[in-house]
Design an enzyme around this catalytic site. Structure first.
Site, PDB file in Angstrom:
ATOM      1  CB  CYS A   1       1.949   8.159   8.529  1.00 57.25           C
ATOM      2  SG  CYS A   1       0.837   7.092   8.831  1.00 57.25           S
TER       3      CYS A   1
ATOM      4  N   GLY B   1      -6.519  -0.098   3.095  1.00 54.94           N
ATOM      5  CA  GLY B   1      -7.424   0.909   3.277  1.00 54.94           C
ATOM      6  C   GLY B   1      -7.157   1.826   4.455  1.00 54.94           C
ATOM      7  CG  LEU B   2     -10.077   2.835   6.833  1.00 52.78           C
ATOM      8  CD1 LEU B   2     -10.827   2.583   8.263  1.00 52.78           C
ATOM      9  CD2 LEU B   2     -10.994   3.822   6.064  1.00 52.78           C
ATOM     10  CB  ALA B   3      -5.364   1.535  10.603  1.00 47.58           C
TER      11      ALA B   3
ATOM     12  CB  ALA C   1      -3.368   5.637   9.357  1.00 45.24           C
TER      13      ALA C   1
ATOM     14  NE  ARG D   1      -0.045   0.372   4.934  1.00 46.20           N
ATOM     15  CZ  ARG D   1       0.857   0.882   5.298  1.00 46.20           C
ATOM     16  NH1 ARG D   1       1.250   1.935   4.633  1.00 46.20           N
ATOM     17  NH2 ARG D   1       1.480   0.691   6.482  1.00 46.20           N
TER      18      ARG D   1
ATOM     19  N   GLY E   1      -4.096   4.213   3.920  1.00 46.64           N
ATOM     20  CA  GLY E   1      -3.130   3.638   2.748  1.00 46.64           C
ATOM     21  C   GLY E   1      -3.528   2.613   2.030  1.00 46.64           C
TER      22      GLY E   1
ATOM     23  CG  PHE F   1       1.198  -0.145  16.216  1.00 45.31           C
ATOM     24  CD1 PHE F   1       1.850  -1.272  16.459  1.00 45.31           C
ATOM     25  CD2 PHE F   1      -0.122   0.126  16.901  1.00 45.31           C
ATOM     26  CE1 PHE F   1       1.410  -2.275  17.310  1.00 45.31           C
ATOM     27  CE2 PHE F   1      -0.306  -0.976  17.807  1.00 45.31           C
ATOM     28  CZ  PHE F   1       0.049  -1.974  18.022  1.00 45.31           C
TER      29      PHE F   1
ATOM     30  N   GLY G   1       2.324   4.985   1.471  1.00 40.86           N
ATOM     31  CA  GLY G   1       2.693   5.503   2.894  1.00 40.86           C
ATOM     32  C   GLY G   1       3.776   4.602   3.492  1.00 40.86           C
TER      33      GLY G   1
END
Length: 233
Positions: free
Chosen positions: A186, A168-170, A155, A86, A157, A92, A88
C-alpha cells in the site's frame, strides 16, 4: 435503511481474474447508469462478491503499479500482476486471503465515500472482535484498513462510479505473508502486515471467517442477505 436486500455471491477459491469479472458484471448492472439494467433473474440490485484468490497476485491501484523491471521480478517469483480499478497502491492477495467486493449504492444508503470506507473498517473491526482480536484498530488517513499495532491485517481499496461501489477489502486469514516482503504494501514505508492466523495463534481459513463476516456485514449495512447461485461466466 434496515432490510435492504443484498445478494451474496460466494465464489470460493477462484483465480483473481475470474472473481474480478464477476464483480465487474455485478457493478455493470447498477453502475453504468446508477440503476439496475434488465436482469432475467429476480435478484437484488446490490451485491457482495466473496472469493479467495487461488493463486498469488500483486494488484496495483490507481495510485501506482510497479515499473517494468520490478514487475518482471515479481512475475519471476511466480505471482500474477493485475491492474485494479481502485484507490491505493500495490498490495498482495492470494490463497488464504478473504476478498469481499461489495457492490452497493451509496446514494441510496445516504453514505459519502469516506463514510463508506469507515463502514468497511468498522465491519472488519466487528469481525476481529468476534474472533477475539479486541486490539484491532482503525487509524486516521492515510492509514486506511485495519491494524494490529503497526501491522495491517486488512487492506481497503474501493472504486466508486455513479455512486456504485466495487472492489473493497482484502483480509489476511492464513495468507503466506512472505509475499509482502517483495513490495512496499500500500506504499506505506515502515509498516508491516499480519494475519488472523498469526495474531490468534491458530490456523484460520477463509471459510472460518465467512459466517462472522456476513453477520458483521448485515449489522453495519443494515441489510437482508439473499444467497445466490454462482453466476459463472
Amino acid at each position: 435503511m434496515s432490510g435492504l436486500p443484498v445478494r451474496v455471491l460466494r465464489l470460493g477459491l477462484r483465480p483473481y481474474s475470474e472473481a474480478l469479472r464477476v464483480q465487474e458484471r455485478a457493478w455493470g448492472r447498477r453502475g453504468r447508469r446508477g440503476a439496475a439494467a434488465p436482469d432475467p433473474l429476480p435478484l437484488p440490485g446490490e451485491s457482495v462478491v466473496l472469493s479467495e484468490p487461488s493463486g498469488p497476485v500483486y494488484a496495483g491501484g490507481l495510485r501506482g503499479a510497479p515499473e517494468a523491471e520490478a514487475a518482471e521480478r515479481l512475475r519471476a517469483r511466480g505471482a500474477g500482476l493485475a491492474a485494479a480499478r481502485r484507490g491505493g497502491r500495490i498490495t498482495f492477495t492470494g490463497p488464504g486471503s478473504c476478498w469481499p467486493s461489495p457492490v452497493l449504492d451509496l446514494r441510496r444508503r445516504g453514505l459519502p465515500l469516506r463514510g463508506y470506507v469507515a463502514a468497511l473498517e468498522g465491519l472488519v473491526l466487528r469481525l476481529c472482535r468476534r474472533l477475539g482480536l479486541a486490539a484491532a484498530r482503525a487509524l486516521p488517513p492515510p492509514f486506511t484498513g485495519v491494524w494490529m499495532g503497526d501491522s495491517k491485517i486488512c487492506a481497503i481499496g474501493v472504486h466508486c462510479g455513479n455512486h456504485i461501489t466495487s472492489h473493497g477489502l482484502a483480509l489476511n486469514c492464513c495468507t503466506d505473508l512472505t509475499w509482502f516482503d517483495h513490495i512496499v504494501p500500500c506504499g506505506l514505508e515502515g509498516k508491516g502486515v499480519t494475519s488472523l492466523s498469526r495474531e490468534l495463534g491458530r490456523h484460520v481459513t477463509v471459510d472460518h471467517v465467512l459466517e462472522p463476516f456476513l453477520d458483521s456485514f448485515q449489522e453495519v449495512f443494515e441489510c437482508t442477505l439473499v444467497f445466490s447461485e454462482d453466476p459463472g461466466d
